[in-house]
Design an enzyme around this catalytic site. Sequence first.
Site, short mmCIF file in Angstrom:
data_model
loop_
_atom_site.label_atom_id
_atom_site.label_comp_id
_atom_site.label_asym_id
_atom_site.label_seq_id
_atom_site.Cartn_x
_atom_site.Cartn_y
_atom_site.Cartn_z
N GLU A 43 0.87 -1.30 0.11
CA GLU A 43 -0.03 0.15 -0.21
C GLU A 43 0.93 1.31 -0.14
OE1 GLU A 43 -3.74 1.93 2.68
OE2 GLU A 43 -2.05 0.60 3.73
N LYS A 116 -10.51 2.65 -1.47
CA LYS A 116 -10.55 1.98 -0.21
C LYS A 116 -11.84 2.36 0.65
CE LYS A 116 -7.33 1.41 4.14
NZ LYS A 116 -6.10 1.85 4.45
N CYS A 153 -5.45 -2.75 2.88
CA CYS A 153 -5.06 -2.61 4.29
C CYS A 153 -6.60 -2.88 5.29
CB CYS A 153 -4.38 -1.33 4.56
SG CYS A 153 -3.26 -1.47 5.98
#
Length: 290
Positions: A43, A116, A153
């Site tokens: 990331e 995300k 993540c």
Amino acid sequence: MRKVTVAATQMSCTWDVQENIRNAEKLVREAAAKGAQIILLQELFERVYFCQQQHEEYFSFARTAAENDAIRHFQNIAKELSVVLPISFYEQAGQCLFNSVVVIDTDGSVSDVYRKSHIPDGPGYSEKFYFSPGDSGFKVFNTRYGTIGIGICWDQWFPETARALALMGAEIIFYPTAIGSEPHDSSINSKDHWQRTQQGHSAANVTPIVVSNRIGREQVGDSEITFYGGSFITDEFGAKVCEADEVTESVLVHTLDLDACAESRRGWGVFRDRRPELYRPLLSKDGKHW
């Protein structure tokens, strides 16, 4: 048999964007030389994990997908090596900023953006300051080597992410990551918990996962995180088949048989036996009000 070879990488990062891109390219080339066809980088690998503290001047790091240095660079690399590359980047979209990923296919083409969905906020991980919650919805990407899903993540802690991606047809789930020590409490090491959580998603969905984390100590102002690596790959049953240590720059490579994975999913019946009509509490915050 429909086999695909995947790779997870991990590396340390500096503030020098071009240096990080060069280092990432080195790992991609190493993975490709070992036969990898889909290669995951961590990331926000273009620079230090800047989200440790809130600095408005860091908003300027954001770029559109078309303007991003790493994406443009790895379009050529993907085409040269005939590999698929998910690329994490800080995205500017109109007046909003997102933590995003695109997938570069073997012809150098760039996919639509996944943004995300789950944005953390805590000491050392002040992402809500930098990123809006993703508005793309979960996405799967049809690539030359198979259909892949991607979570970023904090997404990896939510079983709903993995289940949605599997339901949408992901044959492998990839998680680019930046996680390490907790600046407010140095006694916490979440690595084993972090791995087990994702192994559970893999096992529950009978779907392999590939996870790339960063390594090294990074400091922003008076905040410091030591990233604990631990990048890994699972088989479709959640068992780790490759794992990196906490400190070493690494390239992990493993070959998966996607047809065998699909047969295992059908055999276990976890999708056949789902009861979506009973899952309305998942549409609420408190399990009661929807």
